[in-house]
Design an enzyme around this catalytic site. Structure first.
Site, PDB file in Angstrom:
ATOM      1  N   TYR A 215       8.230 -40.730 -28.252  1.00 15.40           N
ATOM      2  CA  TYR A 215       7.223 -41.401 -28.902  1.00 15.40           C
ATOM      3  C   TYR A 215       7.449 -41.344 -30.341  1.00 15.40           C
ATOM      4  CZ  TYR A 215       4.822 -36.817 -29.407  1.00 15.40           C
ATOM      5  OH  TYR A 215       4.742 -35.475 -29.542  1.00 15.40           O
TER       6      TYR A 215
ATOM      7  N   HIS B 118       7.729 -28.302 -27.103  1.00 11.47           N
ATOM      8  CA  HIS B 118       8.008 -29.954 -27.657  1.00 11.47           C
ATOM      9  C   HIS B 118       8.407 -30.150 -28.597  1.00 11.47           C
ATOM     10  CE1 HIS B 118       6.918 -33.866 -27.502  1.00 11.47           C
ATOM     11  NE2 HIS B 118       6.260 -33.496 -28.379  1.00 11.47           N
TER      12      HIS B 118
ATOM     13  N   ASP C 283     -17.808 -34.137   1.076  1.00 11.37           N
ATOM     14  CA  ASP C 283     -18.407 -34.552   2.316  1.00 11.37           C
ATOM     15  C   ASP C 283     -17.792 -33.285   3.044  1.00 11.37           C
ATOM     16  OD1 ASP C 283     -15.918 -35.620   2.226  1.00 11.37           O
ATOM     17  OD2 ASP C 283     -16.396 -37.167   3.611  1.00 11.37           O
TER      18      ASP C 283
END
Length: 839
Positions: free
Chosen positions: A254, A220, A547
């Site tokens: 940014y 990056h 569940d």
């Protein structure tokens, strides 16, 4: 666990050192932290991370992790609370900032939507001709990660934690499925717990134990500029900052201040995979701030478009140059989430990987809680390392999806928006027929799932007015079709077939099967053969882990319908403990049968008429009662038919093996023609589910909720005398007043559809957030569920904030449809021609 047990942490970055600190706070000091680089510059992502902490995230858990991180770093004097500003330069982004404002408010964060003028007032360097508005959070800011690491190393060392830098782990030892220690060259370091906080080296650490760690290191780009005129004399050198951290997501950029210069991060370039074995081999003694394994050479040609866009949003940059740049490595995963938790393969081996500075302290606390207490106080489902299916662990899958997540990291994405690549990986035996019926598929867990069928568009002309789909706004209309209204109508008035194959299911067999299920669930798993039980899995604090449905096929053979791979991992670990005699109960085996079986949900008032044409077995109310199962034959196909329904109509979940699936589909569809049968998809299913008040795990309840709050206390067996996980906690909880409850909200106007995660207001106070939402076609109103303070009563009005618009809704008793269960139990089988149900 005993505080005397030895814990080894691999990696002394922002996660590993925070974990050591969190463990020390819980009384554990027998800890060794291993770092292959020097302690003052470990060489991983922490060493070069720009430190931006934007707390707002669609995931409530990730928001909570970020908030805790900001708070803890502030207490260490390692956080600069300059605030965070996200700006919009397009109408699409401006609208999305309103959605993000809702996320922030629903999480209890202070947040402000700003006009273009207010953005310029707060941030004068912005280009006023581009900015349309912004979102500002005063609690955001800059994490001083490297400084925090040094402070944590000092404080934990003083408490007794041992740090060994310039030390490479070359292997991890295990015995009988439990970690025993790590190899450091020829030295063996015994350990009871090993935690991998190795960042993008985590893949290599996992290989020591033959564990797939689904992350991809990606480069990056980050640059620092020369001096910026508008910043001169504003901040301390070299890294002082006073303006809010800034995101220009329309251009994947940014910004943060470094004294009188800017730091610019860009996701605008092509993905740059950086496998660990291709990283530069640099000796620890040769590390510098600009030369370390995680910092690759800068590629200017990739940054040039971002540089031009940067000068567009911040005009002062036009008079500057790029002083320095590098391609820094970060970890990306198939779904963009972190990888947290204990491996089910090797007990005592934990991971805290793909964790950015933003969430570092929060996730470190969660891992410490897992180790010490067995549970995290913040729900971990979206970060659980066990959430992925086997097909999602394939290196090719990890690589392609992680790169796509890099590309889309700042995109405005709809919650239903599908992945376009790597599709058709898992299909049910009905897939060929679904394509013939022109199904619209979305993906989940690698499965292709029909959401509606274009073939049902022919019934739109017959759809009664009261069943019509409302006119939706552009966002709510995405990945939706009015055909869902047809499919709901047909389910309520005729009969429909639902593909339930993608739902996770596994067999539990052996003499200890009943004991295992009885110990882990709130229900009675020792009912007679042929019983089906809806029950809960709890953690030790009474939080809802999942569940499930338990079907007793034979004396020592059960089939469990679960929520995903996290449940399978849990049962696998518990079964191993039982098999080894650490927990009594007897021998038991777990087997995932999802891929080898299939299931059709056949539901509707005419469902029995269809099945009776094809079978001599007794499918009457007396022959196959509600929540019972029977082995039967349908047109010669051997099936297991379960009498239950998640859409609230008479019918069955019909299971068979995958090789018989297509025939089962064909014979049911052909027999149902005279009764108006259709295939139906997940969109109609979601609507009908909410009308019946059925909860969805991960949305309507998590480990942060207990059964009394979620309205699921009926799933606790009242006469169950034996101990089960969470029983002691439930007994304590039952003695205390319920302070919040999951409530059904019916929107007062028929056309204002919400999608979920929106904040719920009473006056100007946020009192909850939407857990699940859908349009209720049977009642003709949008439905939402939200946890509200217990003081709210039926009939009270609240407002849901949808993109900045306040939508009135009424707190309503649920279920909205068939509250006496007559239709579900087959007592009333006449079609629901009267669509409206009083609310």
């Amino acid at each position: 666990m005993s505080t005397q047990q030895h814990i080894v942490i691999i990696g002394a970055g922002i996660v590993g050192t925070n974990l050591a600190d969190e463990l020390v706070q819980r009384g554990h000091t027998n800890i060794t932290v291993l770092e292959q680089g020097p302690l003052d510059l470990p060489g991983g992502s922490t060493s070069h991370a720009p430190g931006l902490v934007f707390q707002t995230n669609p995931s409530r858990s990730m928001t909570k992790f970020a908030t805790y991180t900001a708070r803890k770093l502030a207490a260490l004097d390692c956080f600069n609370p300059v605030g965070g500003l996200e700006v919009a330069t397009t109408e699409t982004r401006l609208r999305d900032l309103r959605r993000r404002h809702g996320y922030a408010k629903s999480a209890g964060l202070e947040a402000q939507l700003l006009s273009a003028e207010q953005c310029l007032e707060m941030y004068p360097l912005l280009n006023g001709q581009l900015v349309l508005g912004g979102l500002y959070l005063p609690g955001d800011g800059l994490a001083l990660a490297a400084k925090a690491v040094q402070k944590l190393v000092a404080s934990t060392s003083e408490a007794g934690v041992a740090y060994r830098d310039r030390t490479e782990v070359i292997g991890i030892e295990q015995e009988n499925g439990r970690v025993t220690g790590v190899w450091l060259g020829e030295e063996f370091l015994a350990a009871d717990i090993v935690v991998s906080c190795a960042g993008f080296w985590g893949v290599e650490v996992g290989k020591f134990l033959d564990i797939s760690v689904p992350l991809l290191p990606l480069a990056h780009q980050y640059v620092k500029t020369t001096k910026v005129k508008g910043l001169e004399g504003r901040n301390e050198q070299p890294n002082g900052a006073s303006l809010p951290i800034l995101r220009h997501q329309d251009q994947d950029l940014y910004f943060r201040e470094h004294g009188d210069s800017y730091g610019i991060g860009s996701y605008a370039h092509k993905p740059m995979p950086s496998p660990v074995d291709a990283l530069p081999k640099i000796k620890a003694e040769d590390y510098t701030s600009q030369r370390m394994p995680s910092s690759l050479d800068f590629t200017m040609e990739d940054f040039l478009p971002a540089w031009e866009a940067s000068k567009g949003i911040l005009p002062d940059l036009a008079e500057t140059d790029i002083a320095h740049g590098f391609n820094g490595i970060f970890s990306f995963t198939p779904d963009g989430g972190s990888l947290v938790g204990q491996s089910p393969k090797v007990q005592g081996f934990y991971l805290a990987e793909a964790v950015w500075v933003t969430h570092s302290a929060g996730i470190a606390r969660a891992v410490a809680e897992l180790i010490v207490d067995g549970r995290s106080s913040i729900e971990l489902g979206e970060a659980d390392v066990n959430r992925f299916e086997d097909i999602q662990l394939a290196p090719s899958f990890v690589s392609e999806t992680s790169q796509q997540n890099f590309v889309e990291i700042y995109d405005v994405r709809h919650p239903l928006e599908p992945r376009l690549a790597l599709r058709d990986l898992r299909v049910s035996p009905f897939h060929a027929r679904q394509r013939e019926q022109r199904a619209f598929f979305l993906e989940g867990g690698g499965w292709e799932r029909p959401y509606w069928y274009e073939s049902n568009a022919v019934y739109l002309k017959d759809l009664p007015e009261q069943w019509q789909d409302p006119q939706r706004d552009t966002w709510a209309a995405k990945f939706h079709s009015p055909i869902a209204a047809v499919e709901a109508w047909k389910t309520r008035t005729a009969v429909a077939m639902y593909d339930m194959t993608p739902l996770k299911r596994f067999e539990i067999s052996g003499p200890g099967a009943a004991a295992l299920l009885h110990r882990l669930s709130t229900g009675n798993a020792k009912k007679s053969v042929g019983s089906v039980t809806y029950t809960l899995l709890l953690d030790e604090a009474g939080g809802i882990r999942s569940d499930i449905t338990i079907a007793r096929l034979e004396e020592d053979l059960f089939q469990v319908g679960a929520n995903g791979n996290i449940d399978l991992a849990y049962f696998t670990v518990e079964a191993k403990a039982q098999n080894e005699g650490r927990i009594p109960g007897g021998w038991v085996q777990i087997r995932d049968i999802t891929g080898g079986t299939c299931c059709i949900g056949l539901w509707g008032p005419h469902a029995r008429k269809v099945i009776e044409k094809l079978s001599d077995d007794d499918f009457s109310n007396e022959g196959l009662k509600y929540f019972r199962l029977a082995k039967a034959h349908i047109a010669g196909v051997p099936v297991s038919a379960w009498r239950l329904s998640y859409v609230g109509e008479l019918g069955w979940e019909i299971y068979t093996t995958a090789d018989n699936g297509q025939r089962l589909w064909d014979v049911l569809f052909e027999a149902g023609r005279e009764f108006g049968i259709i295939p139906a998809g997940r969109a109609a299913f979601a609507s009908l589910r909410l009308e019946k008040g059925y909860r969805s795990w991960g949305a309507d309840m998590t480990t942060e909720h207990n059964p009394y709050e979620a309205g699921l206390d009926f799933a606790i067996a009242k006469k169950k005398e034996e101990d089960f996980v969470g029983k002691a906690a439930l007994q304590r909880i039952a003695q205390q007043p319920v302070t919040r409850k999951l409530r059904c909200l019916v929107v007062n106007t028929p056309h204002e559809v919400v999608l979920g995660k929106e904040p719920v207001y009473a006056g100007e106070e946020v009192v909850g957030y939407v857990t699940s939402a859908a349009y209720g076609y049977t009642i003709g109103r949008p439905i939402a569920y939200s946890y509200l303070p217990a003081s709210f009563d039926f009939g009270d009005t609240v407002h849901i904030d949808y993109f900045g618009q306040r939508i009135a809704a009424t707190v309503t008793e649920d279920p909205l449809y068939d509250p006496q269960m007559k239709r579900l139990r087959g007592i009333q089988e006449a079609p629901a021609t009267d669509a409206k149900v009083s609310v």
